[in-house]
Motif scaffolding. Structure first.
Motif, PDB file in Angstrom:
ATOM      1  N   ILE A  44       0.852  -1.193   0.000  1.00 22.28           N
ATOM      2  CA  ILE A  44       0.000   0.000   0.000  1.00 22.28           C
ATOM      3  C   ILE A  44       0.890   1.246   0.000  1.00 22.28           C
ATOM      4  CG2 ILE A  44      -1.910   1.206   1.120  1.00 22.28           C
ATOM      5  CD1 ILE A  44      -2.773  -1.395   2.376  1.00 22.28           C
ATOM      6  N   VAL A  45       0.774   2.032  -1.065  1.00 23.88           N
ATOM      7  CA  VAL A  45       1.673   3.183  -1.252  1.00 23.88           C
ATOM      8  C   VAL A  45       0.952   4.505  -0.958  1.00 23.88           C
ATOM      9  CG1 VAL A  45       3.142   4.382  -2.922  1.00 23.88           C
ATOM     10  CG2 VAL A  45       2.953   1.894  -2.996  1.00 23.88           C
ATOM     11  N   VAL A  46       1.587   5.323  -0.110  1.00 17.64           N
ATOM     12  CA  VAL A  46       1.023   6.613   0.298  1.00 17.64           C
ATOM     13  C   VAL A  46       2.166   7.626   0.458  1.00 17.64           C
ATOM     14  CG1 VAL A  46      -0.166   7.769   2.212  1.00 17.64           C
ATOM     15  CG2 VAL A  46      -0.960   5.549   1.483  1.00 17.64           C
ATOM     16  N   ASP A  47       1.928   8.888   0.102  1.00 23.50           N
ATOM     17  CA  ASP A  47       2.951   9.941   0.262  1.00 23.50           C
ATOM     18  C   ASP A  47       3.296  10.196   1.726  1.00 23.50           C
ATOM     19  OD1 ASP A  47       3.038  10.442  -2.394  1.00 23.50           O
ATOM     20  OD2 ASP A  47       1.754  12.226  -2.321  1.00 23.50           O
ATOM     21  N   LYS A  48       4.510  10.677   1.931  1.00 22.50           N
ATOM     22  CA  LYS A  48       5.020  10.903   3.280  1.00 22.50           C
ATOM     23  C   LYS A  48       4.141  11.862   4.102  1.00 22.50           C
ATOM     24  CE  LYS A  48       9.357  12.095   5.446  1.00 22.50           C
ATOM     25  NZ  LYS A  48      10.645  12.751   5.256  1.00 22.50           N
ATOM     26  N   GLN A  49       3.707  12.957   3.480  1.00 19.79           N
ATOM     27  CA  GLN A  49       2.924  13.951   4.215  1.00 19.79           C
ATOM     28  C   GLN A  49       1.592  13.365   4.702  1.00 19.79           C
ATOM     29  OE1 GLN A  49       4.374  16.627   5.297  1.00 19.79           O
ATOM     30  NE2 GLN A  49       2.517  16.812   6.528  1.00 19.79           N
ATOM     31  N   VAL A  50       0.996  12.547   3.840  1.00 20.01           N
ATOM     32  CA  VAL A  50      -0.281  11.907   4.192  1.00 20.01           C
ATOM     33  C   VAL A  50      -0.069  10.919   5.346  1.00 20.01           C
ATOM     34  CG1 VAL A  50      -2.143  10.443   3.310  1.00 20.01           C
ATOM     35  CG2 VAL A  50      -1.168  12.221   1.862  1.00 20.01           C
ATOM     36  N   LEU A  51       1.055  10.254   5.343  1.00 24.74           N
ATOM     37  CA  LEU A  51       1.353   9.286   6.412  1.00 24.74           C
ATOM     38  C   LEU A  51       1.385   9.970   7.766  1.00 24.74           C
ATOM     39  CD1 LEU A  51       4.275   7.231   4.852  1.00 24.74           C
ATOM     40  CD2 LEU A  51       1.898   6.524   5.131  1.00 24.74           C
ATOM     41  N   ILE A  52       2.014  11.118   7.810  1.00 24.07           N
ATOM     42  CA  ILE A  52       2.117  11.843   9.079  1.00 24.07           C
ATOM     43  C   ILE A  52       0.730  12.297   9.526  1.00 24.07           C
ATOM     44  CG2 ILE A  52       3.039  13.940  10.170  1.00 24.07           C
ATOM     45  CD1 ILE A  52       5.629  13.404   8.642  1.00 24.07           C
ATOM     46  N   ASP A  53      -0.036  12.847   8.601  1.00 22.53           N
ATOM     47  CA  ASP A  53      -1.398  13.290   8.882  1.00 22.53           C
ATOM     48  C   ASP A  53      -2.246  12.133   9.421  1.00 22.53           C
ATOM     49  OD1 ASP A  53      -3.621  15.058   8.690  1.00 22.53           O
ATOM     50  OD2 ASP A  53      -4.200  14.046   6.833  1.00 22.53           O
ATOM     51  N   ARG A  54      -2.094  10.974   8.807  1.00 25.54           N
ATOM     52  CA  ARG A  54      -2.899   9.816   9.230  1.00 25.54           C
ATOM     53  C   ARG A  54      -2.476   9.265  10.582  1.00 25.54           C
ATOM     54  NH1 ARG A  54      -3.896   5.944   4.031  1.00 25.54           N
ATOM     55  NH2 ARG A  54      -5.071   7.421   2.766  1.00 25.54           N
ATOM     56  N   THR A  55      -1.172   9.187  10.822  1.00 31.15           N
ATOM     57  CA  THR A  55      -0.750   8.585  12.093  1.00 31.15           C
ATOM     58  C   THR A  55      -0.966   9.540  13.261  1.00 31.15           C
ATOM     59  OG1 THR A  55       1.455   9.066  11.249  1.00 31.15           O
ATOM     60  CG2 THR A  55       0.900   6.787  11.514  1.00 31.15           C
ATOM     61  N   VAL A  56      -0.708  10.825  13.035  1.00 22.20           N
ATOM     62  CA  VAL A  56      -0.872  11.769  14.144  1.00 22.20           C
ATOM     63  C   VAL A  56      -2.364  11.912  14.507  1.00 22.20           C
ATOM     64  CG1 VAL A  56      -0.496  14.176  14.855  1.00 22.20           C
ATOM     65  CG2 VAL A  56       1.327  12.928  13.705  1.00 22.20           C
ATOM     66  N   GLY A  57      -3.251  11.737  13.528  1.00 19.45           N
ATOM     67  CA  GLY A  57      -4.693  11.823  13.797  1.00 19.45           C
ATOM     68  C   GLY A  57      -5.325  10.484  14.168  1.00 19.45           C
ATOM     69  N   ARG A  58      -4.520   9.446  14.209  1.00 16.29           N
ATOM     70  CA  ARG A  58      -5.058   8.111  14.521  1.00 16.29           C
ATOM     71  C   ARG A  58      -5.409   7.987  15.997  1.00 16.29           C
ATOM     72  NH1 ARG A  58      -1.792   3.014  12.489  1.00 16.29           N
ATOM     73  NH2 ARG A  58      -0.028   4.027  13.531  1.00 16.29           N
ATOM     74  N   ARG A  59      -6.510   7.328  16.270  1.00 16.22           N
ATOM     75  CA  ARG A  59      -6.893   6.997  17.640  1.00 16.22           C
ATOM     76  C   ARG A  59      -7.264   5.516  17.654  1.00 16.22           C
ATOM     77  NH1 ARG A  59      -4.948  11.198  17.698  1.00 16.22           N
ATOM     78  NH2 ARG A  59      -5.668  13.168  18.592  1.00 16.22           N
TER      79      ARG A  59
END
Ligand code: ADP
Ligand code: ADP
Ligand code: ZN
Length: 216
Positions: free
Chosen positions: A114-129
Motif C-alpha cells: 500500500i503506497v502513500v505519500d510521506k505527508q499523508v502518512l504523518i497526517d494519518r498517524t498523528v490523527g489516529r486513535r
C-alpha cells in the motif's frame, strides 16, 4: 486458502484494510504490532523487552519477532491461510519466514504493497486513535467514532498510541525506508507483489485489493 502479506509504512492503512480482507476471505489477521502491544499491556517478559524499542519507533529485534510469529502461525486457525499485517519488516525476517513456510510446504500468494505519500502518512498517524480494549482504529477526521472519544465496537475509551507522536512517527518513517522498503524489491522478484494506491477512500483501496487478489 489465501496467504497474504500487507506491506506499507505506518499510516498507509494496513490495519484498516486487514479488517476488511479478513472478513471477506475468512482468514485470521496476524498483526505483530497488535500482538506486541498486548504483551506490553500484560507486562510479559517479551512485552517489557519489546517496549524499549516500540516507544521510540524502533524495530523489535528480528529473533524475538520471528519466534512470536512462528508460534502464532502454528495455531489451528492459520491452516487455511492468514493475513500478516506488519510482518515481515526486514529482509532477515522475510528470509527466515520463507524457510519456515518451506518447511511446512507452503508459500505466499500475494504481497499487497500500500503506497502513500510521506505527508499523508504523518497526517494519518498523528490523527489516529485506537480503542484501548479492542484495538479498533479511528481517525479524528477521516474515521471519527459515532460518539467522541468512545469506541463504536465495544464502548471503551479511545486513545492516541504512544508511538503516534510526530517525533516517533518521523523515526518510524526513517526506519521503514531503511529496513522495510527493500522488501518491495524482494517480493517483486518473487513475482508476488501487487502495488495499491493507498491515497483513495478506504472503500476504493479495498476494491483495488480485491481486484489484485483476483479471487471473488
Ligand atoms: P503501524 O501500524 O503504525 O505500522 P505496528 O502496529 O505495525 O505499527 O507496529 C508498532 C511497533 O511494533 C513498531 O514500530 C515496531 O516497534 C514493532 N513491530 C511491529 N511489527 C514488527 C516487526 N515485524 N519487526 C520489528 N518490530 C515490529
Ligand atoms: P497502518 O496499519 O498501515 O499503520 P491504519 O490502518 O492504522 O494504518 O491507518 C492509519 C490511520 O489512517 C487511521 O487513523 C485510519 O483510520 C486512517 N486511514 C486508513 N485508511 C485511510 C484512507 N484510505 N483514507 C483516509 N484515512 C485512512
Ligand atoms: Zn473497542
Amino acid at each position: 486458502m489465501l496467504r497474504l502479506i500487507l506491506l506499507g509504512p505506518q499510516g498507509a492503512g494496513k490495519g484498516t484494510q486487514a479488517v476488511r480482507i479478513g472478513e471477506k476471505y475468512q482468514v485470521p489477521t496476524i498483526s505483530t504490532g497488535a500482538i506486541f502491544r498486548e504483551h506490553v499491556k500484560n507486562e510479559t517478559p517479551f512485552g517489557l523487552e519489546a517496549q524499549k524499542y516500540m516507544k521510540g519507533g524502533d524495530l523489535v529485534p528480528d529473533e524475538l519477532v520471528i519466534a512470536i510469529v512462528e508460534e502464532r502461525l502454528k495455531e489451528e486457525d492459520c491452516r487455511n491461510g492468514f493475513l500478516l499485517d506488519g510482518f515481515p519488516r526486514t529482509v532477515c525476517q522475510a528470509e527466515r519466514f520463507d524457510q519456515f513456510l518451506k518447511s511446512l510446504e507452503q508459500s505466499i500468494d500475494k504481497v499487497i504493497n500500500i503506497v502513500v505519500d510521506k505527508q499523508v502518512l504523518i497526517d494519518r498517524t498523528v490523527g489516529r486513535r485506537v480503542c484501548k480494549v479492542c484495538g479498533a482504529t479511528y481517525h479524528i477526521c477521516y474515521k471519527p467514532p459515532k460518539v467522541e472519544g468512545i469506541c463504536d465496537v465495544c464502548g471503551n475509551p479511545i486513545i492516541q498510541r504512544e508511538d503516534d507522536s510526530e517525533e516517533a512517527v518521523t523515526r518510524r518513517t526513517e526506519v521503514y525506508i531503511k529496513k522495510t522498503q527493500p522488501l518491495v524489491e524482494y517480493y517483486n522478484k518473487k513475482g508476488v507483489l501487487a502495488v495499491i494506491n493507498g491515497q483513495q477512500s478506504m472503500d476504493k483501496v479495498f476494491q483495488d485489493i480485491v481486484d489484485a487478489l483476483g479471487v471473488k
